[in-house]
Design a protein around this motif. Sequence first.
Motif, PDB file in Angstrom:
ATOM      1  N   ALA A 304       0.851  -1.195   0.000  1.00  0.00           N
ATOM      2  CA  ALA A 304       0.000   0.000   0.000  1.00  0.00           C
ATOM      3  C   ALA A 304       0.880   1.236   0.000  1.00  0.00           C
ATOM      4  N   LEU A 305       0.364   2.304  -0.578  1.00  0.00           N
ATOM      5  CA  LEU A 305       1.062   3.589  -0.599  1.00  0.00           C
ATOM      6  C   LEU A 305       0.096   4.666  -0.146  1.00  0.00           C
ATOM      7  N   LEU A 311       3.710   7.361   3.629  1.00  0.00           N
ATOM      8  CA  LEU A 311       4.007   6.012   4.090  1.00  0.00           C
ATOM      9  C   LEU A 311       3.876   5.026   2.937  1.00  0.00           C
ATOM     10  N   LEU A 312       4.777   4.053   2.915  1.00  0.00           N
ATOM     11  CA  LEU A 312       4.752   2.984   1.930  1.00  0.00           C
ATOM     12  C   LEU A 312       4.876   1.655   2.658  1.00  0.00           C
ATOM     13  N   LEU A 313       3.911   0.762   2.415  1.00  0.00           N
ATOM     14  CA  LEU A 313       3.958  -0.574   3.008  1.00  0.00           C
ATOM     15  C   LEU A 313       4.525  -1.550   1.982  1.00  0.00           C
ATOM     16  N   LEU A 314       5.488  -2.371   2.424  1.00  0.00           N
ATOM     17  CA  LEU A 314       6.148  -3.330   1.553  1.00  0.00           C
ATOM     18  C   LEU A 314       6.128  -4.710   2.185  1.00  0.00           C
ATOM     19  N   GLU A 334      10.513  -2.648  10.302  1.00  0.00           N
ATOM     20  CA  GLU A 334       9.695  -3.861  10.315  1.00  0.00           C
ATOM     21  C   GLU A 334       8.520  -3.658  11.259  1.00  0.00           C
ATOM     22  N   ILE A 335       7.302  -3.981  10.793  1.00  0.00           N
ATOM     23  CA  ILE A 335       6.131  -3.855  11.664  1.00  0.00           C
ATOM     24  C   ILE A 335       5.456  -5.206  11.901  1.00  0.00           C
ATOM     25  N   ARG A 336       5.837  -6.228  11.149  1.00  0.00           N
ATOM     26  CA  ARG A 336       5.252  -7.558  11.362  1.00  0.00           C
ATOM     27  C   ARG A 336       6.153  -8.593  10.713  1.00  0.00           C
ATOM     28  N   ASP A 337       6.556  -9.621  11.470  1.00  0.00           N
ATOM     29  CA  ASP A 337       7.352 -10.694  10.892  1.00  0.00           C
ATOM     30  C   ASP A 337       6.462 -11.883  10.561  1.00  0.00           C
ATOM     31  N   SER A 338       6.972 -12.784   9.738  1.00  0.00           N
ATOM     32  CA  SER A 338       6.252 -14.010   9.356  1.00  0.00           C
ATOM     33  C   SER A 338       4.834 -13.699   8.867  1.00  0.00           C
ATOM     34  N   PHE A 339       4.729 -12.748   7.933  1.00  0.00           N
ATOM     35  CA  PHE A 339       3.401 -12.316   7.477  1.00  0.00           C
ATOM     36  C   PHE A 339       2.772 -13.301   6.497  1.00  0.00           C
ATOM     37  N   GLN A 340       3.581 -14.107   5.817  1.00  0.00           N
ATOM     38  CA  GLN A 340       3.080 -15.111   4.869  1.00  0.00           C
ATOM     39  C   GLN A 340       2.168 -14.474   3.827  1.00  0.00           C
ATOM     40  N   TRP A 341       2.734 -13.533   3.092  1.00  0.00           N
ATOM     41  CA  TRP A 341       1.977 -12.746   2.122  1.00  0.00           C
ATOM     42  C   TRP A 341       1.134 -13.580   1.155  1.00  0.00           C
ATOM     43  N   PRO A 342       1.634 -14.647   0.547  1.00  0.00           N
ATOM     44  CA  PRO A 342       0.801 -15.342  -0.452  1.00  0.00           C
ATOM     45  C   PRO A 342      -0.459 -15.957   0.138  1.00  0.00           C
ATOM     46  N   HIS A 343      -0.506 -16.171   1.453  1.00  0.00           N
ATOM     47  CA  HIS A 343      -1.637 -16.858   2.070  1.00  0.00           C
ATOM     48  C   HIS A 343      -2.585 -15.894   2.785  1.00  0.00           C
ATOM     49  N   ASN A 344      -2.392 -14.605   2.596  1.00  0.00           N
ATOM     50  CA  ASN A 344      -3.225 -13.618   3.278  1.00  0.00           C
ATOM     51  C   ASN A 344      -4.018 -12.785   2.282  1.00  0.00           C
ATOM     52  N   CYS A 345      -5.242 -12.453   2.657  1.00  0.00           N
ATOM     53  CA  CYS A 345      -6.014 -11.430   1.971  1.00  0.00           C
ATOM     54  C   CYS A 345      -5.868 -10.160   2.805  1.00  0.00           C
ATOM     55  N   TYR A 346      -5.416  -9.074   2.223  1.00  0.00           N
ATOM     56  CA  TYR A 346      -5.104  -7.894   3.026  1.00  0.00           C
ATOM     57  C   TYR A 346      -5.542  -6.617   2.324  1.00  0.00           C
ATOM     58  N   PHE A 347      -5.836  -5.585   3.143  1.00  0.00           N
ATOM     59  CA  PHE A 347      -6.247  -4.288   2.621  1.00  0.00           C
ATOM     60  C   PHE A 347      -5.748  -3.191   3.556  1.00  0.00           C
ATOM     61  N   TYR A 348      -5.273  -2.124   2.964  1.00  0.00           N
ATOM     62  CA  TYR A 348      -4.861  -0.954   3.747  1.00  0.00           C
ATOM     63  C   TYR A 348      -6.098  -0.308   4.364  1.00  0.00           C
TER      64      TYR A 348
END
Length: 365
Positions: A304-305, A311-314, A334-348
């Motif tokens: 998200a940008l 702020l830019l989220l990567l 870093e704001i979160r470790d082990s986020f497992q991006w491919p397995h999450n549905c996420y929205f800013y």
Amino acid sequence: MDAKFNLSDDHCSRGHYRTKLSKKVTAGLLYQSHGKSAIPLVSLSRNDGEIDGILADVPHYEHLELVDCCNGLALCKYRNSFTSPSICRFVVCNPAIRQWRIVPDTHCATDDPPCVTFLAFDPSWSPQFYVFNFHQRHHHHLILGTRKLEIFFSGCSAWLVDETWNSEITFSGRKPRLFLNGMLYLETTGHQVLAFEGLEAISNGIPPYHWTITLPDDSLYVCDFTHGCFCKSSGILHYALPDDNGRSIAVWSLDHAWHLWAWNVKCHLSMKDAFGRNDFVYYNDGGLDGESDWFWNCDYRIVALDLDRKLLLLFDQKTDNLLLYDISTGKLHEIRDSFQWPHNCYFYYVPCYSELPAQEQPSAY
């Protein structure tokens, strides 16, 4: 109690909700892990961490599926064990003020692939919200376009079917979308942005007008292999995407003059300085007898940008960490470790403190 607080057999009160949530709702990332029902919020503040139970008291929480988020509202599907597969049920939620509103049922053919659904809401433009539900057209499990578009308008509490819709437009993956100044922008396959305007006419049974805008020429190669990001600043649509070497992120603004739309580079955000290295991109060949160095891969993805908050989220694909880049300082945290991006549905998500529009009696168009 007002209908917007009691739209099902479930009952909640603001006091109960405040007791259950021990942390204040802040800006962050709403997400839902694959196969899970919980929808936590990852705060952008490193001191807040993760907030659980942000939608825990919404009706049918045990079967909620996070679908979209727009300017402080969240759109979810809900169901129970008795729900027919041909029925789509949605609920629109405002986590910041503990409100929800049930959307009337709509229907889809049971052999359809999943619909693609978007929420459109901007309290600075209108207190009303819209739900765009695209029914995909397919043949032998191949998506060939969208066979039907239906739009829910909260002001009339009814679905409008766009009888003129006949499009080859398709959506895939997590393509970006944005609602700005009463216009909805959706990135589609084929390097196009689908734009809708004239949403006000829906109250009179008239579907919105739509047209397409081609993405920036310099982005066309990279956007085949990763997702860009829409954002807004000073009332203007912006689009962000890594450069082909990954060492910076290009940000374009969509400018409009003399009935023409044009993308202009606004800035480049240095990932080389943020990460302290410059080796981000690698290639895979095209498979058996395919071209070498064909598939572009980058070690990070844009989540998200927010140009207004700088702020830019990567997501770091090498470490599975969620990162926050401060545009003002060029620093990466870093704001979160082990986020497992491919397995999450996420929205800013940014909190909105406007109340949901009152439930109206459904009307037929």
